[in-house]
Design an enzyme around this catalytic site. Sequence first.
Site, PDB file in Angstrom:
ATOM      1  N   ALA A 581      -6.503  -6.182   3.684  1.00  0.00           N
ATOM      2  CA  ALA A 581      -5.221  -5.894   4.337  1.00  0.00           C
ATOM      3  C   ALA A 581      -4.942  -4.395   4.290  1.00  0.00           C
ATOM      4  CB  ALA A 581      -4.107  -6.683   3.658  1.00  0.00           C
ATOM      5  N   THR A 583      -3.660  -1.782   5.903  1.00  0.00           N
ATOM      6  CA  THR A 583      -2.413  -1.030   6.023  1.00  0.00           C
ATOM      7  C   THR A 583      -1.441  -1.343   4.891  1.00  0.00           C
ATOM      8  OG1 THR A 583      -1.431  -2.682   7.508  1.00  0.00           O
ATOM      9  CG2 THR A 583      -2.589  -0.828   8.538  1.00  0.00           C
ATOM     10  N   ASP A 584      -1.657  -2.427   4.164  1.00  0.00           N
ATOM     11  CA  ASP A 584      -0.873  -2.641   2.946  1.00  0.00           C
ATOM     12  C   ASP A 584      -1.121  -1.512   1.945  1.00  0.00           C
ATOM     13  OD1 ASP A 584      -0.111  -5.018   4.085  1.00  0.00           O
ATOM     14  OD2 ASP A 584      -0.523  -6.232   2.325  1.00  0.00           O
ATOM     15  N   TYR A 585      -2.342  -0.995   1.938  1.00  0.00           N
ATOM     16  CA  TYR A 585      -2.693   0.030   0.953  1.00  0.00           C
ATOM     17  C   TYR A 585      -2.209   1.411   1.384  1.00  0.00           C
ATOM     18  CZ  TYR A 585      -6.217  -3.726   0.895  1.00  0.00           C
ATOM     19  OH  TYR A 585      -6.858  -4.936   0.963  1.00  0.00           O
TER      20      TYR A 585
END
Length: 812
Positions: A581, A583-585
């Site tokens: 995931a 863009t969570d990071y």
Amino acid sequence: MLSPYRVLDLTDERGHAAGFLLAALGAEVIAVEPPQGSPARRLGPFVDGRPGSDRSLTHFAYNRGKRSIVVDLHTPGGREQLLELAAGADVLLESAVPGTMAALGLGPDALAARNPALVYTSISAFGQDGPKAEWPATDLTVLASSCSLALNGDSDRPPVRLVVPQAFTMGSAVAACATLIALLERSVSGLGQHVDVAAQTAAMLAVQASVLAEAVGSATIRRTAGGARAGVLDLQLVYPAADGHVSITHVFGPAIGPRTAALMAWACEEGHCDEALRDLDWVNFNDLVEAGVHSVETWERAKAAVTALTRSHTKAELLAEAMRRRLLIAPIAGMDDVLASEQLAHRRFFDEVVHPAAGRPVQVPGAFAKFSRTPLAPLAAAPGPGADTAAVLAEPPRRPAVPASGAVASRPHRALEGLKVLDFTWSIAGPHGVRTLADCGATVVKIESTTKPDAARGYRPTYGNTPGSENSALFDTMNAGKRSLQLDLNHPDARGVVLDLVRWADVVIESFSPRAMRGWQLDYEHLRAVNPSIVMVSTCLTGQDGPMASFAGYGNLAAALAGFYGLAGWPDRFPAGPFGAYTDYTSTHLVLAATLAALDHRRRTGEGQHVDVAQAEAALHFLTPALLDHTVNGHLAVRAGNTDLELAPHGVYPAAGDDCWVAVACQDDDAWLRLCTALGRADLAADPGLRDAAGRLARRDELDEAIAAWTTARKAGDAERLLIHAGVAAHAVNNSAECLADPQLQHRDHFLRLAHPDRPCVVENTRFRLSRTPPEVGLPPRVGQHTEEILRDVLGYEPGRIEALGAAGALR
């Protein structure tokens, strides 16, 4: 937002994004460049492909909104100029090799003597101390050290990175957040401190806690292009479409399994699988495979059915159907698709600014967050080297924006003591940022419900490789130090409890799709009616408005929409995409930075506001050079293995053993000669065609073969040791076990074993250090562990009221 603050930005490409983020939030940022200009000015891509001090699109990407002065820190006069400027500054950012600034008499202690209120932020590859602190490093070798490189790419080829460097941009984003935390603390104590950020641990967030696998007895993740190998199953997140590729969150568990069931139902409708495959238990499918109930072949048949389905539709058709059926599918966009996005156009995301070398306006990513009361202004073009030297040096002395000594109330033990946070976030992007607030002393109340548990409680790695709502190491590391209140938000009695908590809180953070909080009448307008000074931060994939506002899902989908997936992998293969995931990071740090800036504004003015952060928009700031290359040059960036625009040799090479690799990046011409010595290749050192980077880039395949022949005969650690000793940037490609044994990470206590009452507990440490108010990591909560305590002690509810809420079913 941050207009009272002055920032001296001494960074190069390893830290200039930190100054950019602070400038975007309204701070006055002064780039302090050497006489030859920042090294970032010599990085491609360039306007029309021709180098020049004002033609670098990488420099332009992250130096917009700054002023520029030239100061020669290698002369006594230049050092004195910097000391005088630092005496009136609020923040200094630097990204030199650790020890360099102190050797010049410009380290944090020397500058604190001139200005005790100065926040001095250092960004480096591995941190300011430890056995690797002074190692030569590049984006590639830092990624290799962080576990993230090991998870990207095809299983039968070397691990790969994105063609746009990420490690130091992640480090810069962490540095901006840590700097804002130190400024908030300074408003109480009146004192600055030293902020120490290591890109290694910043980039490690991009492994979705899989670095903990070996520590908790879970299966180590192995890369498969566009997915990952978990246990015996190859998870596939990239599928072909009729006109390209799409990303699908095609996995299992309580949160995602029902979406997979809906996907299989669609595949069955169109004749790509039978009803028996459609009707399998997709929530518990992974556990059933491990128990021997289903086979790996069954999973392969499911992937084949989905492949047949997606291949028969265009990307646009798949997206439209995904939104109609609420499936987890997103098209994999190129930079051209991103610039043509109707969603981004609706939200007026892109700004136009004149590029001086291009001689015309170009589109650039705009505000990474929308603030209801203090909207972020478009940033001016990046300045020429030294454009503001005369004006800045002629200004009268300035005082830092710090309270007078008589106004200083106390010196907190942790930086954010007293801050009260109401946390409605779930999964990864929101929870990680909120956890940072808890690490720094904030009281965080996390709202959870057994009726719809946080998806992260079902994520691997898990303790003993055993699933369960209290057994996820990923949940633990994203939520350490929080207090859990169990509350069913769909129950009519829940709203009153939430509004009482809003009256208590300073900030509310939520990561639902836009309709959720409105449906509960818990949107900003309702919250500010009971607490006018509340800061509310909302983050979702595509933002609170626009034609795709209802699009819900996970960070792999936002990464596809934002263009990340097509920038990792090999030209002759499917997009490998960054792991998980993604863009969570990236967005988690920008959500946190926006939150901290809004809190700082509230502290100074008493004003609350609503902050809207779209993950896809925030993440695009990590790809700005590629976007500019398209808007300025018409060039579309594509996946290219591990090749680099400037450096050669630059790659990941096989070492002795199974799936063992070492990353090598020849950082300059001197390093090339040292590399030849280490390889025992005097013939290459003597070749005049290889003396500069241009010559080596033209013959990179030949050089890759020479290095691979040398590394294959050695263990990765031995090759790393020999190359580092020679002064060449290199690092073995670490996965979980290697990171846990890494002496640098051990030195900096990155992995913490907490005394949990029920089981082992291993979490990652905070991703920065503060010298005077160090963060402390608390235990992660069990579901609803603190419900009675919060209702009784925080809200003052009587026992009878608490019992009534429980009896009514609100506390589920």
